[in-house]
Design a protein around this motif. Structure first.
Motif, PDB file in Angstrom:
ATOM      1  N   GLY A 192       0.824  -1.201   0.000  1.00 54.04           N
ATOM      2  CA  GLY A 192       0.000   0.000   0.000  1.00 54.04           C
ATOM      3  C   GLY A 192       0.856   1.249   0.000  1.00 54.04           C
ATOM      4  N   ASP A 195       1.133   2.789   3.563  1.00 56.21           N
ATOM      5  CA  ASP A 195       1.441   1.852   4.644  1.00 56.21           C
ATOM      6  C   ASP A 195       2.348   2.542   5.666  1.00 56.21           C
ATOM      7  OD1 ASP A 195       2.270  -0.242   6.298  1.00 56.21           O
ATOM      8  OD2 ASP A 195       2.385  -1.685   4.651  1.00 56.21           O
ATOM      9  N   ALA A 223      -3.643   2.824  -0.147  1.00 58.70           N
ATOM     10  CA  ALA A 223      -3.897   1.677   0.735  1.00 58.70           C
ATOM     11  C   ALA A 223      -2.968   1.717   1.944  1.00 58.70           C
ATOM     12  CB  ALA A 223      -3.708   0.374  -0.019  1.00 58.70           C
ATOM     13  N   TYR A 227      -5.018  -2.669   4.018  1.00 57.63           N
ATOM     14  CA  TYR A 227      -5.905  -2.456   2.855  1.00 57.63           C
ATOM     15  C   TYR A 227      -7.363  -2.281   3.289  1.00 57.63           C
ATOM     16  CZ  TYR A 227      -1.689  -4.466   0.881  1.00 57.63           C
ATOM     17  OH  TYR A 227      -0.372  -4.728   0.573  1.00 57.63           O
ATOM     18  N   GLN A 230      -9.648  -0.985   0.756  1.00 55.26           N
ATOM     19  CA  GLN A 230      -9.397  -1.542  -0.583  1.00 55.26           C
ATOM     20  C   GLN A 230      -9.468  -3.073  -0.592  1.00 55.26           C
ATOM     21  OE1 GLN A 230      -7.248   0.892   0.641  1.00 55.26           O
ATOM     22  NE2 GLN A 230      -7.520   2.581  -0.789  1.00 55.26           N
TER      23      GLN A 230
END
Length: 523
Positions: A192, A195, A223, A227, A230
């Motif tokens: 992601g 992240d 993301a 996630y 997503q």
């Protein structure tokens, strides 16, 4: 360990057992996107999700740095399903589970090779975990020799005491060992962009250690580590990777750069390329066969190579050319032979079968689309001895590079190359994809369009003629279905139609393949 619901589906790869995919989840097997992903994969494979010991519903003691336990758990689950007759097709892991899946692929020396690894949000720089825990816990660790890590897992609050030894074992875990993963393993790295648990730089560093051509990286925009917004997107990315379309896209990503270098390498010759550079892992032992490039070459007619093109052919050590065209075609288009390069005339069809009237009949067959192409290709098989046996004899006796060609280098040439790859054990998907490359190289000459249009009749359109001169993977796949329905395996075909013994078939394979233990990089 507890078993999650098993999602049953059928694998689209031709003639491959339905596989089993294993998930390790950092929290538990039913959190985040995992059930959604399992459902998305149901069309391609059976899936099994499980918790490492002490996680979720699994018994045992959860550990902070018990990496050996992770590997033992993975081995236990894999062994269980292999005893049930499953072929382990992929390992898919998230966060710590991703680290463990990559580590298993690198160090377990599992036989047979596990073809696919999907790593989501994997950490590479282990020392960055200090940032995750924060400075306060790091002070506790330094002053007391331990800290208590509070977390929530499967709806329960847990506390894990982390000692200095545990922490050091975590930091010292060798993530660079991924370089030992066999080079023919397909790896998908997903991360992601936002992240904040494992920075994006980790996945970039991981990719540099996985310098295999079969490693792909996908960053999901916006993301986070889990996630959370997503779930559908990450599930779609992974499931597409395993779809027929996704597998073909990955194959093209690897193959096309080299293909583009080959296709215009020989001046005056269209559709030129080598057939090979294919890994064929054994399903029964720790070996892999490699179909070497630079032995089998294919192209359109080679009647008018330029002087520079001839030098390229000689540099490639090509001394033999197998011409599959009829006498009529060769007279119309011309032939090439030199002091160093010998032409072998091995026509697929006799002259009477390639008269203008028969040309019209044969190519009208192609107007039938997929079924028409399959019928046309099957019509070559009764003549197999006259055009295929000399090529097999050359492969076994001379073991030197050679060219096989017809006029456009797509139909007769495509069938010969397909049969050679079948003998070597190349997957039928890859055979079909290689066949389709001809459509990319613009080998259609306007004189061919005009000639076929005249032969097929005034009512035939340019579009129909160009369709006849095209290649699509479905044409080859449909031919292979018809081939197996009539002849059985390629070994059956060679023994029954050409009178070959298994020892002779093995000689062909041995001449084209290199068989070695699964190669692993050395750090």
């Amino acid at each position: 360990m507890s078993e999650a619901n098993k999602t049953v589906g059928s694998l689209t790869t031709i003639r491959v057992p339905v596989p089993d995919t294993l998930f390790h989840l950092a929290g538990h097997k039913n959190y985040l996107f995992q059930p959604i992903l399992a459902n998305a994969l149901a069309s391609y494979m059976d899936t099994f999700r499980f918790d490492f010991r002490g996680n979720g519903e699994s018994e045992g003691q959860m550990g902070y740095s018990n990496w050996a336990d992770d590997q033992a758990d993975l081995k236990a689950v894999i062994s269980h399903f292999e005893r049930q007759g499953y072929y382990i097709y992929a390992l898919i892991g998230h966060s710590r589970g991703a680290i463990s899946c990559l580590n298993y692929a690198a160090l377990s020396k599992h036989v047979p090779l596990i073809p696919y690894i999907v790593s989501l949000s994997s950490r590479f720089h282990m020392a960055d975990v200090r940032r995750k825990h924060g400075p306060e816990l790091m002070v506790h660790l330094e002053q007391q020799g331990h800290f208590d890590w509070h977390a929530r897992a499967a709806g329960k609050e847990i506390t894990l005491r982390v000692t200095q030894q545990h922490f050091d074992d975590f930091l010292n875990f060798d993530t660079a060992a991924v370089a030992h993963i066999p080079s023919m393993t397909n790896i998908l790295l997903i991360h992601g962009s936002e992240d904040d648990v494992v920075p994006v730089k980790d996945i970039c560093e991981l990719q540099t250690h996985l310098s295999h051509a079969r490693t792909a990286l996908h960053i999901i925009t916006n993301a986070d580590h889990n996630y959370r917004k997503q779930y559908d997107e990450v599930s779609q990315v992974v499931s597409h990777y395993f779809s027929a379309e996704g597998r073909k896209a990955e194959w093209s990503r690897r193959i096309l750069p080299n293909w583009k270098a080959w296709v215009h390498a020989v001046g005056g010759v269209l559709n030129f390329r080598t057939v090979g550079d294919v890994w064929i892992p054994s399903a029964v032992d720790g070996t892999v066969s490699y179909l070497r490039p630079g032995i089998i070459y294919r192209c359109a007619d080679i009647s008018k190579p330029t002087p520079e093109g001839i030098k390229v052919l000689e540099t490639l050590n090509i001394r033999d050319v197998f011409d599959l065209r009829s006498n009529n075609e060769a007279e119309r288009r011309g032939t090439f032979e030199s002091e160093n390069i010998k032409r072998h005339h091995t026509p697929v069809f006799a002259d009477v079968d390639y008269s203008p009237a028969q040309i019209a009949l044969r190519f009208t067959m192609y107007l039938g689309g997929t079924e028409g192409f399959a019928r046309a290709y099957m019509s070559m098989m009764p003549n197999i001895a006259q055009f295929f046996s000399p090529i097999l004899e050359h492969i076994v006796k001379k073991r030197t590079p050679f060219i096989v060609h017809c006029t456009a280098g797509k139909d007769r040439t495509g069938i010969v190359c397909a049969l050679l790859q079948m003998i070597c054990g190349v997957s039928e998907e890859e055979i079909a994809w290689e066949y389709e490359l001809t459509s990319r190289c613009m080998a259609i000459k306007e004189e061919d369009v005009r000639f076929l249009k005249n032969a097929m009749g005034e009512d035939t359109t340019d579009a129909q003629v160009r369709g006849v001169l095209s290649t699509k993977e479905v044409y080859m796949l449909r031919f292979l279905e018809e081939f197996h329905a009539k002849y059985g395996t390629v070994n059956d075909f060679l023994m029954n139609e050409l009178g070959m013994a298994m020892e002779q078939i093995k000689e062909v394979r041995d001449a084209l393949l290199v068989t070695i233990p699964v190669p692993r990089a050395v750090l």
